[in-house]
Design a protein around this motif. Sequence first.
Motif, PDB file in Angstrom:
ATOM      1  N   ARG A   1      39.681  33.506  45.730  1.00 39.39           N
ATOM      2  CA  ARG A   1      38.223  33.367  45.615  1.00 39.39           C
ATOM      3  C   ARG A   1      37.808  31.915  45.477  1.00 39.39           C
ATOM      4  O   ARG A   1      38.418  31.147  44.760  1.00 39.39           O
ATOM      5  N   HIS A   2      36.701  31.621  46.147  1.00 34.65           N
ATOM      6  CA  HIS A   2      36.123  30.285  46.038  1.00 34.65           C
ATOM      7  C   HIS A   2      34.621  30.348  45.825  1.00 34.65           C
ATOM      8  O   HIS A   2      33.945  29.334  45.876  1.00 34.65           O
ATOM      9  N   ASP A   3      34.084  31.544  45.569  1.00 32.52           N
ATOM     10  CA  ASP A   3      32.633  31.694  45.507  1.00 32.52           C
ATOM     11  C   ASP A   3      32.029  31.401  44.144  1.00 32.52           C
ATOM     12  O   ASP A   3      30.821  31.285  44.024  1.00 32.52           O
ATOM     13  N   GLY A   4      32.839  31.304  43.081  1.00 29.89           N
ATOM     14  CA  GLY A   4      32.304  31.017  41.760  1.00 29.89           C
ATOM     15  C   GLY A   4      31.496  32.156  41.170  1.00 29.89           C
ATOM     16  O   GLY A   4      30.764  31.964  40.214  1.00 29.89           O
ATOM     17  N   ALA A   5      31.604  33.363  41.695  1.00 30.74           N
ATOM     18  CA  ALA A   5      30.787  34.489  41.222  1.00 30.74           C
ATOM     19  C   ALA A   5      31.021  34.762  39.749  1.00 30.74           C
ATOM     20  O   ALA A   5      30.082  35.053  39.016  1.00 30.74           O
ATOM     21  N   ALA A   6      32.252  34.679  39.300  1.00 29.47           N
ATOM     22  CA  ALA A   6      32.537  34.992  37.902  1.00 29.47           C
ATOM     23  C   ALA A   6      31.828  34.019  36.962  1.00 29.47           C
ATOM     24  O   ALA A   6      31.348  34.415  35.912  1.00 29.47           O
ATOM     25  N   GLU A   7      31.731  32.762  37.362  1.00 27.15           N
ATOM     26  CA  GLU A   7      31.077  31.790  36.502  1.00 27.15           C
ATOM     27  C   GLU A   7      29.573  32.026  36.403  1.00 27.15           C
ATOM     28  O   GLU A   7      28.945  31.648  35.439  1.00 27.15           O
ATOM     29  N   ARG A   8      28.982  32.677  37.387  1.00 28.81           N
ATOM     30  CA  ARG A   8      27.539  32.895  37.392  1.00 28.81           C
ATOM     31  C   ARG A   8      27.132  34.236  36.805  1.00 28.81           C
ATOM     32  O   ARG A   8      25.963  34.484  36.604  1.00 28.81           O
ATOM     33  N   ASP A   9      28.060  35.105  36.530  1.00 29.83           N
ATOM     34  CA  ASP A   9      27.744  36.459  36.093  1.00 29.83           C
ATOM     35  C   ASP A   9      27.454  36.477  34.599  1.00 29.83           C
ATOM     36  O   ASP A   9      28.339  36.317  33.779  1.00 29.83           O
ATOM     37  N   GLU A  10      26.185  36.668  34.228  1.00 27.88           N
ATOM     38  CA  GLU A  10      25.822  36.661  32.818  1.00 27.88           C
ATOM     39  C   GLU A  10      26.308  37.902  32.079  1.00 27.88           C
ATOM     40  O   GLU A  10      26.276  37.959  30.864  1.00 27.88           O
ATOM     41  N   ARG A  11      26.781  38.926  32.788  1.00 30.00           N
ATOM     42  CA  ARG A  11      27.279  40.137  32.140  1.00 30.00           C
ATOM     43  C   ARG A  11      28.712  39.985  31.667  1.00 30.00           C
ATOM     44  O   ARG A  11      29.258  40.898  31.058  1.00 30.00           O
ATOM     45  N   LEU A  12      29.324  38.839  31.901  1.00 26.21           N
ATOM     46  CA  LEU A  12      30.746  38.676  31.599  1.00 26.21           C
ATOM     47  C   LEU A  12      31.108  39.008  30.156  1.00 26.21           C
ATOM     48  O   LEU A  12      32.137  39.593  29.898  1.00 26.21           O
ATOM     49  N   THR A  13      30.296  38.610  29.208  1.00 23.92           N
ATOM     50  CA  THR A  13      30.660  38.810  27.806  1.00 23.92           C
ATOM     51  C   THR A  13      29.981  40.021  27.191  1.00 23.92           C
ATOM     52  O   THR A  13      30.160  40.274  26.006  1.00 23.92           O
ATOM     53  N   ASP A  14      29.215  40.786  27.924  1.00 24.70           N
ATOM     54  CA  ASP A  14      28.583  41.988  27.404  1.00 24.70           C
ATOM     55  C   ASP A  14      29.647  43.082  27.317  1.00 24.70           C
ATOM     56  O   ASP A  14      30.087  43.620  28.329  1.00 24.70           O
ATOM     57  N   VAL A  15      30.068  43.402  26.084  1.00 25.02           N
ATOM     58  CA  VAL A  15      31.170  44.331  25.896  1.00 25.02           C
ATOM     59  C   VAL A  15      30.810  45.733  26.381  1.00 25.02           C
ATOM     60  O   VAL A  15      31.641  46.409  26.989  1.00 25.02           O
ATOM     61  N   VAL A  16      29.588  46.161  26.162  1.00 25.79           N
ATOM     62  CA  VAL A  16      29.179  47.494  26.614  1.00 25.79           C
ATOM     63  C   VAL A  16      29.296  47.590  28.134  1.00 25.79           C
ATOM     64  O   VAL A  16      29.843  48.564  28.670  1.00 25.79           O
ATOM     65  N   ASP A  17      28.821  46.564  28.840  1.00 26.10           N
ATOM     66  CA  ASP A  17      28.922  46.553  30.297  1.00 26.10           C
ATOM     67  C   ASP A  17      30.384  46.454  30.740  1.00 26.10           C
ATOM     68  O   ASP A  17      30.798  47.096  31.706  1.00 26.10           O
ATOM     69  N   LEU A  18      31.175  45.672  30.025  1.00 19.30           N
ATOM     70  CA  LEU A  18      32.596  45.538  30.342  1.00 19.30           C
ATOM     71  C   LEU A  18      33.305  46.887  30.216  1.00 19.30           C
ATOM     72  O   LEU A  18      34.082  47.270  31.088  1.00 19.30           O
ATOM     73  N   LEU A  19      33.032  47.603  29.142  1.00 19.05           N
ATOM     74  CA  LEU A  19      33.680  48.906  28.944  1.00 19.05           C
ATOM     75  C   LEU A  19      33.243  49.901  30.013  1.00 19.05           C
ATOM     76  O   LEU A  19      34.059  50.701  30.488  1.00 19.05           O
ATOM     77  N   ALA A  20      31.969  49.837  30.417  1.00 18.87           N
ATOM     78  CA  ALA A  20      31.499  50.702  31.512  1.00 18.87           C
ATOM     79  C   ALA A  20      32.228  50.350  32.806  1.00 18.87           C
ATOM     80  O   ALA A  20      32.616  51.240  33.575  1.00 18.87           O
ATOM     81  N   ALA A  21      32.438  49.060  33.053  1.00 14.31           N
ATOM     82  CA  ALA A  21      33.163  48.631  34.252  1.00 14.31           C
ATOM     83  C   ALA A  21      34.615  49.107  34.193  1.00 14.31           C
ATOM     84  O   ALA A  21      35.181  49.530  35.210  1.00 14.31           O
ATOM     85  N   ALA A  22      35.225  49.054  33.020  1.00 14.22           N
ATOM     86  CA  ALA A  22      36.605  49.525  32.880  1.00 14.22           C
ATOM     87  C   ALA A  22      36.684  51.027  33.171  1.00 14.22           C
ATOM     88  O   ALA A  22      37.605  51.480  33.869  1.00 14.22           O
ATOM     89  N   ARG A  23      35.731  51.794  32.662  1.00 22.03           N
ATOM     90  CA  ARG A  23      35.726  53.240  32.939  1.00 22.03           C
ATOM     91  C   ARG A  23      35.521  53.505  34.429  1.00 22.03           C
ATOM     92  O   ARG A  23      36.150  54.399  35.001  1.00 22.03           O
ATOM     93  N   ALA A  24      34.653  52.708  35.064  1.00 20.76           N
ATOM     94  CA  ALA A  24      34.425  52.865  36.513  1.00 20.76           C
ATOM     95  C   ALA A  24      35.705  52.533  37.287  1.00 20.76           C
ATOM     96  O   ALA A  24      36.041  53.212  38.261  1.00 20.76           O
ATOM     97  N   ALA A  25      36.418  51.505  36.855  1.00 16.20           N
ATOM     98  CA  ALA A  25      37.679  51.144  37.516  1.00 16.20           C
ATOM     99  C   ALA A  25      38.686  52.281  37.389  1.00 16.20           C
ATOM    100  O   ALA A  25      39.408  52.595  38.354  1.00 16.20           O
ATOM    101  N   VAL A  26      38.740  52.921  36.228  1.00 19.21           N
ATOM    102  CA  VAL A  26      39.655  54.054  36.043  1.00 19.21           C
ATOM    103  C   VAL A  26      39.304  55.170  37.020  1.00 19.21           C
ATOM    104  O   VAL A  26      40.203  55.778  37.637  1.00 19.21           O
ATOM    105  N   ARG A  27      38.019  55.437  37.205  1.00 17.05           N
ATOM    106  CA  ARG A  27      37.615  56.488  38.161  1.00 17.05           C
ATOM    107  C   ARG A  27      38.042  56.122  39.582  1.00 17.05           C
ATOM    108  O   ARG A  27      38.537  56.971  40.329  1.00 17.05           O
ATOM    109  N   VAL A  28      37.868  54.874  39.968  1.00 21.07           N
ATOM    110  CA  VAL A  28      38.291  54.419  41.298  1.00 21.07           C
ATOM    111  C   VAL A  28      39.798  54.589  41.445  1.00 21.07           C
ATOM    112  O   VAL A  28      40.288  55.089  42.462  1.00 21.07           O
ATOM    113  N   LEU A  29      40.538  54.159  40.446  1.00 23.42           N
ATOM    114  CA  LEU A  29      41.996  54.247  40.510  1.00 23.42           C
ATOM    115  C   LEU A  29      42.469  55.697  40.591  1.00 23.42           C
ATOM    116  O   LEU A  29      43.422  55.998  41.303  1.00 23.42           O
ATOM    117  N   ARG A  30      41.814  56.584  39.876  1.00 18.28           N
ATOM    118  CA  ARG A  30      42.195  58.004  39.946  1.00 18.28           C
ATOM    119  C   ARG A  30      42.027  58.547  41.363  1.00 18.28           C
ATOM    120  O   ARG A  30      42.815  59.370  41.810  1.00 18.28           O
TER     121      ARG A  30
END
Length: 163
Positions: free
Chosen positions: A86-115
Amino acid sequence: MSHSVAGEPPSAGRRAAPLTTAVYSAAEWDLLTDLPGRVLVAAASPGPGRPPRGVAAGLAGLDAVAAGRAFDSDLIRAVVAAIYARHDGAAERDERLTDVVDLLAAARAAVRVLRRRADPADSAAYRQWVESVAARVCRAGGTAPSPADRRFLDRLAGALDLR
């Protein structure tokens, strides 16, 4: 265990073919490749009851992400390769990075994708690897995680379906 494109086990020592990302939609792949970095940032961010983290914690997290290159999982190696490409810097611009509630929702979504899409062994390895990124950040400097860190790690493990 991952297999070659033809379905046969790879020849001794090396994989016959890398994981194809074609089984994932662009949004699913973005979710899987963004999650390790988001976990690293959230684990390194101070919060109520969590000590401020120094450079050592960030480096421990980066080392944990990079360690994925040596995993016996085509999925993890493909995710790490995508992160480093990656060279787009998207992670540095994402203000949701430290929102734990959003992070946990993303982790649950990743588990659904992986299943739905991943080999069960690759799914388990990915989920454990992502958890290990947070654990290494929280244990950086040789200190035991604070009670708030342990709660964060427990919530993350639950979201990743590891508990």
